[in-house]
Design a protein around this motif. Structure first.
Motif, PDB file in Angstrom:
ATOM      1  N   MET A   1      61.713 -47.861 -80.761  1.00  0.00           N
ATOM      2  CA  MET A   1      61.921 -49.152 -81.428  1.00  0.00           C
ATOM      3  C   MET A   1      62.079 -50.263 -80.389  1.00  0.00           C
ATOM      4  O   MET A   1      61.532 -51.355 -80.557  1.00  0.00           O
ATOM      5  N   ALA A   2      62.799 -49.988 -79.321  1.00  0.00           N
ATOM      6  CA  ALA A   2      62.982 -50.982 -78.262  1.00  0.00           C
ATOM      7  C   ALA A   2      61.664 -51.291 -77.569  1.00  0.00           C
ATOM      8  O   ALA A   2      61.354 -52.455 -77.293  1.00  0.00           O
ATOM      9  N   LYS A   3      60.864 -50.257 -77.307  1.00  0.00           N
ATOM     10  CA  LYS A   3      59.562 -50.469 -76.659  1.00  0.00           C
ATOM     11  C   LYS A   3      58.647 -51.329 -77.515  1.00  0.00           C
ATOM     12  O   LYS A   3      57.845 -52.103 -76.995  1.00  0.00           O
ATOM     13  N   ARG A   4      58.756 -51.175 -78.824  1.00  0.00           N
ATOM     14  CA  ARG A   4      57.906 -51.936 -79.752  1.00  0.00           C
ATOM     15  C   ARG A   4      58.571 -53.233 -80.217  1.00  0.00           C
ATOM     16  O   ARG A   4      58.021 -53.963 -81.025  1.00  0.00           O
ATOM     17  N   LYS A   5      59.788 -53.469 -79.715  1.00  0.00           N
ATOM     18  CA  LYS A   5      60.565 -54.667 -80.091  1.00  0.00           C
ATOM     19  C   LYS A   5      60.686 -54.789 -81.608  1.00  0.00           C
ATOM     20  O   LYS A   5      60.448 -55.845 -82.187  1.00  0.00           O
ATOM     21  N   MET A   6      61.071 -53.671 -82.233  1.00  0.00           N
ATOM     22  CA  MET A   6      61.194 -53.624 -83.683  1.00  0.00           C
ATOM     23  C   MET A   6      62.639 -53.313 -84.064  1.00  0.00           C
ATOM     24  O   MET A   6      63.256 -52.414 -83.501  1.00  0.00           O
ATOM     25  N   SER A   7      63.157 -54.054 -85.010  1.00  0.00           N
ATOM     26  CA  SER A   7      64.527 -53.837 -85.475  1.00  0.00           C
ATOM     27  C   SER A   7      64.552 -52.725 -86.524  1.00  0.00           C
ATOM     28  O   SER A   7      63.520 -52.348 -87.087  1.00  0.00           O
ATOM     29  N   LEU A   8      65.733 -52.223 -86.791  1.00  0.00           N
ATOM     30  CA  LEU A   8      65.907 -51.191 -87.799  1.00  0.00           C
ATOM     31  C   LEU A   8      65.511 -51.734 -89.173  1.00  0.00           C
ATOM     32  O   LEU A   8      64.884 -51.024 -89.973  1.00  0.00           O
ATOM     33  N   THR A   9      65.821 -52.979 -89.434  1.00  0.00           N
ATOM     34  CA  THR A   9      65.456 -53.608 -90.706  1.00  0.00           C
ATOM     35  C   THR A   9      63.944 -53.663 -90.876  1.00  0.00           C
ATOM     36  O   THR A   9      63.412 -53.315 -91.939  1.00  0.00           O
ATOM     37  N   GLU A  10      63.251 -54.081 -89.826  1.00  0.00           N
ATOM     38  CA  GLU A  10      61.791 -54.176 -89.877  1.00  0.00           C
ATOM     39  C   GLU A  10      61.159 -52.795 -90.060  1.00  0.00           C
ATOM     40  O   GLU A  10      60.234 -52.626 -90.870  1.00  0.00           O
ATOM     41  N   LEU A  11      61.660 -51.807 -89.332  1.00  0.00           N
ATOM     42  CA  LEU A  11      61.132 -50.450 -89.452  1.00  0.00           C
ATOM     43  C   LEU A  11      61.380 -49.912 -90.854  1.00  0.00           C
ATOM     44  O   LEU A  11      60.498 -49.300 -91.456  1.00  0.00           O
ATOM     45  N   SER A  12      62.548 -50.161 -91.389  1.00  0.00           N
ATOM     46  CA  SER A  12      62.887 -49.725 -92.735  1.00  0.00           C
ATOM     47  C   SER A  12      61.918 -50.306 -93.764  1.00  0.00           C
ATOM     48  O   SER A  12      61.440 -49.597 -94.649  1.00  0.00           O
ATOM     49  N   ASP A  13      61.606 -51.576 -93.621  1.00  0.00           N
ATOM     50  CA  ASP A  13      60.663 -52.227 -94.535  1.00  0.00           C
ATOM     51  C   ASP A  13      59.263 -51.631 -94.423  1.00  0.00           C
ATOM     52  O   ASP A  13      58.597 -51.399 -95.427  1.00  0.00           O
ATOM     53  N   LYS A  14      58.818 -51.364 -93.199  1.00  0.00           N
ATOM     54  CA  LYS A  14      57.472 -50.829 -92.980  1.00  0.00           C
ATOM     55  C   LYS A  14      57.336 -49.381 -93.447  1.00  0.00           C
ATOM     56  O   LYS A  14      56.284 -48.977 -93.926  1.00  0.00           O
ATOM     57  N   VAL A  15      58.402 -48.606 -93.269  1.00  0.00           N
ATOM     58  CA  VAL A  15      58.350 -47.181 -93.564  1.00  0.00           C
ATOM     59  C   VAL A  15      58.711 -46.884 -95.025  1.00  0.00           C
ATOM     60  O   VAL A  15      58.250 -45.906 -95.595  1.00  0.00           O
ATOM     61  N   GLY A  16      59.530 -47.739 -95.616  1.00  0.00           N
ATOM     62  CA  GLY A  16      59.967 -47.501 -96.988  1.00  0.00           C
ATOM     63  C   GLY A  16      61.110 -46.517 -97.078  1.00  0.00           C
ATOM     64  O   GLY A  16      61.269 -45.804 -98.065  1.00  0.00           O
TER      65      GLY A  16
END
Length: 68
Positions: A11-26
């Motif tokens: 997540m850090a390498k992709r500069k993605m937050s937990l919130t953003e990942l949660s939205d993308k993954v469902g």
């Protein structure tokens, strides 16, 4: 034998937050947080696949086997 979850690293390498990942993954932030902190007892292949797609990585980038 121990499986280490490197979700926070990816997540850090992709500069993605937990919130953003949660939205993308469902998947809920609570479930992703449990996985990230290694408190989850398992992960579905469909969830792992969705995480890999969202982070543009391979399962081996997230899960690592450590022999103790």
């Amino acid at each position: 034998m121990r499986i280490v979850v490197n979700l926070d690293v990816m997540m850090a390498k992709r500069k993605m937050s937990l919130t953003e990942l949660s939205d993308k993954v469902g998947v809920t932030m609570a479930n992703l947080s449990m996985l990230k902190t290694e408190k989850a007892k398992g992960v579905r292949f469909s969830t792992l696949s969705a995480i890999c797609k969202a982070l543009d990585c391979q399962p081996g980038d997230i899960l690592e086997y450590i022999e103790e």
